[in-house]
Write a protein that holds these residues in place. Structure first.
Motif, PDB file in Angstrom:
ATOM      1  N   THR A  24       0.828  -1.205   0.000  1.00  0.00           N
ATOM      2  CA  THR A  24       0.000   0.000   0.000  1.00  0.00           C
ATOM      3  C   THR A  24       0.863   1.256   0.000  1.00  0.00           C
ATOM      4  O   THR A  24       0.593   2.207  -0.737  1.00  0.00           O
ATOM      5  CB  THR A  24      -0.944  -0.001   1.215  1.00  0.00           C
ATOM      6  OG1 THR A  24      -1.750  -1.175   1.172  1.00  0.00           O
ATOM      7  CG2 THR A  24      -1.828   1.226   1.218  1.00  0.00           C
ATOM      8  N   LEU A  25       1.912   1.265   0.815  1.00  0.00           N
ATOM      9  CA  LEU A  25       2.813   2.430   0.858  1.00  0.00           C
ATOM     10  C   LEU A  25       3.520   2.633  -0.473  1.00  0.00           C
ATOM     11  O   LEU A  25       3.711   3.771  -0.918  1.00  0.00           O
ATOM     12  CB  LEU A  25       3.830   2.270   1.984  1.00  0.00           C
ATOM     13  CG  LEU A  25       3.293   2.474   3.392  1.00  0.00           C
ATOM     14  CD1 LEU A  25       4.370   2.146   4.423  1.00  0.00           C
ATOM     15  CD2 LEU A  25       2.798   3.888   3.583  1.00  0.00           C
ATOM     16  N   THR A  26       3.878   1.558  -1.136  1.00  0.00           N
ATOM     17  CA  THR A  26       4.519   1.663  -2.448  1.00  0.00           C
ATOM     18  C   THR A  26       3.561   2.281  -3.463  1.00  0.00           C
ATOM     19  O   THR A  26       3.944   3.168  -4.239  1.00  0.00           O
ATOM     20  CB  THR A  26       4.981   0.276  -2.925  1.00  0.00           C
ATOM     21  OG1 THR A  26       5.891  -0.251  -1.971  1.00  0.00           O
ATOM     22  CG2 THR A  26       5.643   0.364  -4.274  1.00  0.00           C
ATOM     23  N   GLU A  27       2.313   1.852  -3.442  1.00  0.00           N
ATOM     24  CA  GLU A  27       1.314   2.415  -4.354  1.00  0.00           C
ATOM     25  C   GLU A  27       1.058   3.884  -4.056  1.00  0.00           C
ATOM     26  O   GLU A  27       0.963   4.709  -4.980  1.00  0.00           O
ATOM     27  CB  GLU A  27       0.009   1.636  -4.237  1.00  0.00           C
ATOM     28  CG  GLU A  27       0.058   0.248  -4.805  1.00  0.00           C
ATOM     29  CD  GLU A  27      -1.240  -0.519  -4.564  1.00  0.00           C
ATOM     30  OE1 GLU A  27      -2.281   0.133  -4.316  1.00  0.00           O
ATOM     31  OE2 GLU A  27      -1.205  -1.753  -4.623  1.00  0.00           O
ATOM     32  N   VAL A  28       0.961   4.232  -2.786  1.00  0.00           N
ATOM     33  CA  VAL A  28       0.721   5.629  -2.406  1.00  0.00           C
ATOM     34  C   VAL A  28       1.897   6.497  -2.826  1.00  0.00           C
ATOM     35  O   VAL A  28       1.711   7.586  -3.372  1.00  0.00           O
ATOM     36  CB  VAL A  28       0.453   5.745  -0.890  1.00  0.00           C
ATOM     37  CG1 VAL A  28       0.504   7.186  -0.431  1.00  0.00           C
ATOM     38  CG2 VAL A  28      -0.881   5.123  -0.540  1.00  0.00           C
ATOM     39  N   ASN A  29       3.115   6.031  -2.597  1.00  0.00           N
ATOM     40  CA  ASN A  29       4.293   6.800  -2.998  1.00  0.00           C
ATOM     41  C   ASN A  29       4.340   7.000  -4.506  1.00  0.00           C
ATOM     42  O   ASN A  29       4.715   8.068  -4.991  1.00  0.00           O
ATOM     43  CB  ASN A  29       5.567   6.118  -2.515  1.00  0.00           C
ATOM     44  CG  ASN A  29       5.794   6.299  -1.032  1.00  0.00           C
ATOM     45  OD1 ASN A  29       5.304   7.250  -0.437  1.00  0.00           O
ATOM     46  ND2 ASN A  29       6.526   5.377  -0.426  1.00  0.00           N
ATOM     47  N   ALA A  30       3.961   5.980  -5.261  1.00  0.00           N
ATOM     48  CA  ALA A  30       3.940   6.117  -6.719  1.00  0.00           C
ATOM     49  C   ALA A  30       2.900   7.143  -7.154  1.00  0.00           C
ATOM     50  O   ALA A  30       3.170   7.985  -8.026  1.00  0.00           O
ATOM     51  CB  ALA A  30       3.650   4.767  -7.360  1.00  0.00           C
ATOM     52  N   VAL A  32       1.714   9.662  -5.355  1.00  0.00           N
ATOM     53  CA  VAL A  32       2.176  10.982  -4.929  1.00  0.00           C
ATOM     54  C   VAL A  32       3.253  11.487  -5.878  1.00  0.00           C
ATOM     55  O   VAL A  32       3.270  12.665  -6.246  1.00  0.00           O
ATOM     56  CB  VAL A  32       2.683  10.937  -3.471  1.00  0.00           C
ATOM     57  CG1 VAL A  32       3.450  12.190  -3.109  1.00  0.00           C
ATOM     58  CG2 VAL A  32       1.532  10.731  -2.511  1.00  0.00           C
ATOM     59  N   GLY A  33       4.140  10.603  -6.294  1.00  0.00           N
ATOM     60  CA  GLY A  33       5.190  10.997  -7.236  1.00  0.00           C
ATOM     61  C   GLY A  33       4.622  11.469  -8.560  1.00  0.00           C
ATOM     62  O   GLY A  33       5.073  12.464  -9.124  1.00  0.00           O
ATOM     63  N   ARG A  34       3.601  10.763  -9.054  1.00  0.00           N
ATOM     64  CA  ARG A  34       2.978  11.185 -10.320  1.00  0.00           C
ATOM     65  C   ARG A  34       2.264  12.525 -10.150  1.00  0.00           C
ATOM     66  O   ARG A  34       2.349  13.393 -11.020  1.00  0.00           O
ATOM     67  CB  ARG A  34       2.003  10.124 -10.808  1.00  0.00           C
ATOM     68  CG  ARG A  34       2.670   8.895 -11.379  1.00  0.00           C
ATOM     69  CD  ARG A  34       1.676   7.995 -12.090  1.00  0.00           C
ATOM     70  NE  ARG A  34       0.613   7.516 -11.218  1.00  0.00           N
ATOM     71  CZ  ARG A  34       0.635   6.397 -10.533  1.00  0.00           C
ATOM     72  NH1 ARG A  34       1.695   5.619 -10.598  1.00  0.00           N
ATOM     73  NH2 ARG A  34      -0.382   6.031  -9.782  1.00  0.00           N
ATOM     74  N   ALA A  35       1.555  12.686  -9.052  1.00  0.00           N
ATOM     75  CA  ALA A  35       0.844  13.944  -8.815  1.00  0.00           C
ATOM     76  C   ALA A  35       1.820  15.095  -8.631  1.00  0.00           C
ATOM     77  O   ALA A  35       1.605  16.198  -9.137  1.00  0.00           O
ATOM     78  CB  ALA A  35      -0.060  13.826  -7.591  1.00  0.00           C
ATOM     79  N   GLU A  36       2.907  14.827  -7.922  1.00  0.00           N
ATOM     80  CA  GLU A  36       3.925  15.848  -7.701  1.00  0.00           C
ATOM     81  C   GLU A  36       4.564  16.272  -9.015  1.00  0.00           C
ATOM     82  O   GLU A  36       4.793  17.445  -9.265  1.00  0.00           O
ATOM     83  CB  GLU A  36       4.993  15.268  -6.774  1.00  0.00           C
ATOM     84  CG  GLU A  36       5.563  16.218  -5.785  1.00  0.00           C
ATOM     85  CD  GLU A  36       6.489  15.473  -4.839  1.00  0.00           C
ATOM     86  OE1 GLU A  36       7.317  14.656  -5.290  1.00  0.00           O
ATOM     87  OE2 GLU A  36       6.367  15.696  -3.635  1.00  0.00           O
ATOM     88  N   GLY A  37       4.859  15.294  -9.856  1.00  0.00           N
ATOM     89  CA  GLY A  37       5.472  15.588 -11.145  1.00  0.00           C
ATOM     90  C   GLY A  37       4.567  16.409 -12.042  1.00  0.00           C
ATOM     91  O   GLY A  37       5.025  17.279 -12.779  1.00  0.00           O
ATOM     92  N   GLY A  38       3.273  16.145 -11.982  1.00  0.00           N
ATOM     93  CA  GLY A  38       2.328  16.895 -12.804  1.00  0.00           C
ATOM     94  C   GLY A  38       2.105  18.315 -12.332  1.00  0.00           C
ATOM     95  O   GLY A  38       1.656  19.163 -13.096  1.00  0.00           O
ATOM     96  N   MET A  39       2.422  18.600 -11.096  1.00  0.00           N
ATOM     97  CA  MET A  39       2.170  19.928 -10.545  1.00  0.00           C
ATOM     98  C   MET A  39       3.411  20.819 -10.559  1.00  0.00           C
ATOM     99  O   MET A  39       3.343  21.967 -10.144  1.00  0.00           O
ATOM    100  CB  MET A  39       1.646  19.801  -9.113  1.00  0.00           C
ATOM    101  CG  MET A  39       0.288  19.131  -9.049  1.00  0.00           C
ATOM    102  SD  MET A  39      -0.300  18.894  -7.381  1.00  0.00           S
ATOM    103  CE  MET A  39      -0.572  20.584  -6.887  1.00  0.00           C
TER     104      MET A  39
END
Length: 94
Positions: A24-30, A32-39
Motif C-alpha cells: 500500500t505504501l509503495t502504491e501511495v508513494n507512486a 504521490v510521485g505522479r501527482a507531484e510531477g504533474g504539478m
C-alpha cells in the motif's frame, strides 16, 4: 490448536499484514510521485504553453498596474516567457 500453532498463525498473519502495508505504501508513494510531477511549474508550462503565456501576460498586467515602476510589468512577462522558452529548449535537446 496448541500454543505454538497459535503463535505461528499470528506471526504469519502479522507478516501478511506487514507485506500488505508495504504494498500500500509503495502504491501511495507512486501516486504521490505522479501527482507531484504533474504539478511542477516547469511541467505545467511545457504542457500548456499558451496558458502559460496568458498567465505571464496577466501577471505582467497585474504587477504593472500595482507597481509604480513602469518597467516591472514587461520584466515579469519577459522573465516568465524566457523561462518557458528555456525549459522548452532544454527538453528538445534531451
Amino acid at each position: 490448536m496448541t500454543t505454538e500453532e497459535q503463535i505461528s498463525a499470528i506471526q504469519i498473519e502479522r507478516n501478511d499484514a506487514r507485506q500488505d502495508l508495504r504494498d500500500t505504501l509503495t502504491e501511495v508513494n507512486a501516486k504521490v510521485g505522479r501527482a507531484e510531477g504533474g504539478m511542477r511549474p516547469d511541467h505545467v508550462i511545457e504542457s500548456h504553453p499558451v496558458g502559460a503565456s496568458l498567465m505571464a501576460g496577466a501577471l505582467g498586467f497585474l504587477f504593472g498596474s500595482i507597481v509604480n515602476n513602469r518597467g516591472a510589468g514587461p520584466v515579469v512577462i519577459a522573465a516568465l516567457l524566457g523561462f518557458a522558452i528555456s525549459k522548452h529548449a532544454t527538453n528538445d535537446q534531451d
